[in-house]
Design an enzyme around this catalytic site. Structure first.
Site, mmCIF file in Angstrom:
data_model
loop_
_atom_site.group_PDB
_atom_site.id
_atom_site.type_symbol
_atom_site.label_atom_id
_atom_site.label_comp_id
_atom_site.label_asym_id
_atom_site.label_seq_id
_atom_site.Cartn_x
_atom_site.Cartn_y
_atom_site.Cartn_z
ATOM 1 N N HIS A 1 55.121 -62.397 15.050
ATOM 2 C CA HIS A 1 55.184 -62.348 16.789
ATOM 3 C C HIS A 1 54.062 -62.806 17.335
ATOM 4 O O HIS A 1 54.212 -62.836 18.650
ATOM 5 C CB HIS A 1 55.414 -60.564 16.943
ATOM 6 N N ASP B 1 58.366 -65.844 19.889
ATOM 7 C CA ASP B 1 58.783 -64.561 20.627
ATOM 8 C C ASP B 1 59.902 -64.310 20.163
ATOM 9 O O ASP B 1 60.717 -64.647 19.531
ATOM 10 C CB ASP B 1 58.886 -65.242 22.162
#
Length: 436
Positions: free
Chosen positions: A393, A397
């Site tokens: 992450h 995104d």
């Protein structure tokens, strides 16, 4: 008498240390040049080290499970020790850096004997039985003492089938010796079995712990209607030559993934933490998570974007077989840019795969099952499969991760265009009405 100090060589790709998996010899043994004398574990592969000279083993550094630094003393050999002793059988070494990855050593004729019918016999008392690392690990976990198992392989080497027979005999009530702890490395008391964790299994544990500790995983699961993909798979399999292995979902998914990654290059990348650099790749080197007797390995299909469906399917089978058979080269177990993992029929409904660091994405295939779903305005039975994915992450995104999986889903649900891109053999394409 001249002595040679053998230091652990660089086993490639910046290896700093390697772990002792097993010694093939003991001090006092006589070896021939190139005879494997040690099994060492690097990041994800077990490699054999051949003796650099013919002679007698004077000393060995450490025991199974110990880590040895590159350049540190590993063994000492006397080089004029063969004059009056029968040498052990030689085994050629062919790999770079003086190691042979996953090869099977010729057995030492002084450690094993044959009966009058040429059948394998068990090792003499106090001698180490001849068996592969995978077989020894299975025996240890099952509580079987290999010194009481007759080997049917070359020179009395204990094969996997020999261990199976011993385990079956024990189940049927035939006494089989139990593993005895060595140097405090493991013990069994009142039904408690202590198994020392080392070799590939310890490396897997370390890498998994590091990945979960340092990488913020973002998980995303999507269901895919693979009814049309299954129809295509069956049609393609019907066109295969007799004896050709059937096509599985895996190469079809990888073909689709290659095309998806053209639009999502941020998911085909490595994060170099030491340099704080994200490295995106044009080529897709697909890691194929493969369960082996030593644990999970990730052999690599290099340049998947350059292969057609048949070539990709063949290469996936080849590298997976090499990983399971412990014959994969080190370069075949490193360098993947994205990993695909599947448990096949055991795939369950949802999984949360752990990233194969330094990669930033991993795609998991779950079990394909028929389910009633709403299809074109009515309820129909369709073949459904979930894709369970994980992303780093920090660099992918959530929106991009979801968009990538949606793109992959569309390609799998509408496989006609996928087939045009994947099939290069017109003899296969023509019966399907596909223009190649």
């Amino acid at each position: 008498m001249p002595r040679l100090v053998f230091k652990l060589p660089d086993l490639g790709e910046g290896t700093v240390t390697a772990e002792i998996v097993a010694w093939r010899v003991k001090p006092g043994d006589v070896v021939t040049e190139d005879q494997p004398f040690a099994e060492m574990s690097t990041e994800k592969a077990v490699v054999e080290l051949p003796a650099p000279v013919a002679g007698r083993v004077v000393s060995l550094a450490g025991k199974a499970g110990d880590s040895i630094a590159v350049g540190a003393e590993l063994a000492v050999f006397e080089t004029d020790a063969l004059a009056s002793l029968e040498p052990a059988a030689a085994s050629p070494a062919t790999a770079a850096h003086g190691v042979t990855a996953g090869a099977v050593a010729s057995p030492d004729s002084r450690h094993l004997s044959r009966d009058g019918n040429g059948n394998g016999t068990s090792a003499a008392s106090g001698e180490r039985p001849r068996a592969s690392p995978a077989t020894r690990r299975r025996a240890h976990e099952a509580g079987v003492d290999l010194t009481g198992v007759a080997g049917t392989g070359p020179g009395g080497r204990i094969q996997s089938g020999d261990l199976d027979a011993a385990m079956a005999a024990r189940t049927a009530g035939t006494p089989v010796a139990r593993v005895q702890p060595a140097d405090g490395a493991g013990s069994q008391h009142a039904g408690v079995h202590e198994i020392e964790v080392f070799g590939v299994r310890r490396l897997i544990a370390q890498r998994m712990s590091e990945a979960k500790r340092t990488i913020p995983h973002f998980a995303y699961v999507e269901e895919v209607d693979i009814t049309a993909l299954e129809a295509l798979r069956q049609q393609l399999n019907a066109q295969l030559a007799p004896g050709t292995p059937a096509l599985t979902y895996l190469p079809l998914v990888v073909i689709a993934l290659v095309r998806t990654l053209r639009h999502f290059p941020q998911c085909n990348a490595h994060y170099d933490a030491a340099r704080n650099v994200l490295r995106r790749f044009d080529a897709v080197h697909a890691g194929i998570a493969t369960q082996t007797a030593d644990g999970l390995k990730v052999p690599v299909v290099r340049d998947a974007q350059a292969l057609d469906l048949a070539g990709l399917a063949a290469e996936i089978r080849r590298v997976a077989a090499a990983a399971r058979g412990n014959t994969a080269r080190r370069d075949e177990l490193t360098g993947s840019t994205i990993t695909v993992t599947s448990l096949g029929k055991l795939g369950g409904i949802v999984s949360t795969p752990i990233l194969n660091s330094p990669e930033v994405a991993i795609i998991g295939l779950n079990k394909a099952v028929e389910r009633p779903v709403v299809y074109r305005g009515s309820v129909a039975v369709r073949l459904m499969m979930n894709l369970s994915s994980s992303f780093d992450h920090r660099f992918v995104d959530g929106f991009d991760a979801a968009a990538m999986i949606q793109d992959l889903k569309q390609r799998l649900e509408q496989p006609a265009a996928l087939a045009v891109a994947a099939v290069s053999d017109t003899r296969i394409a023509a019966p399907l009405g596909i223009q190649s």
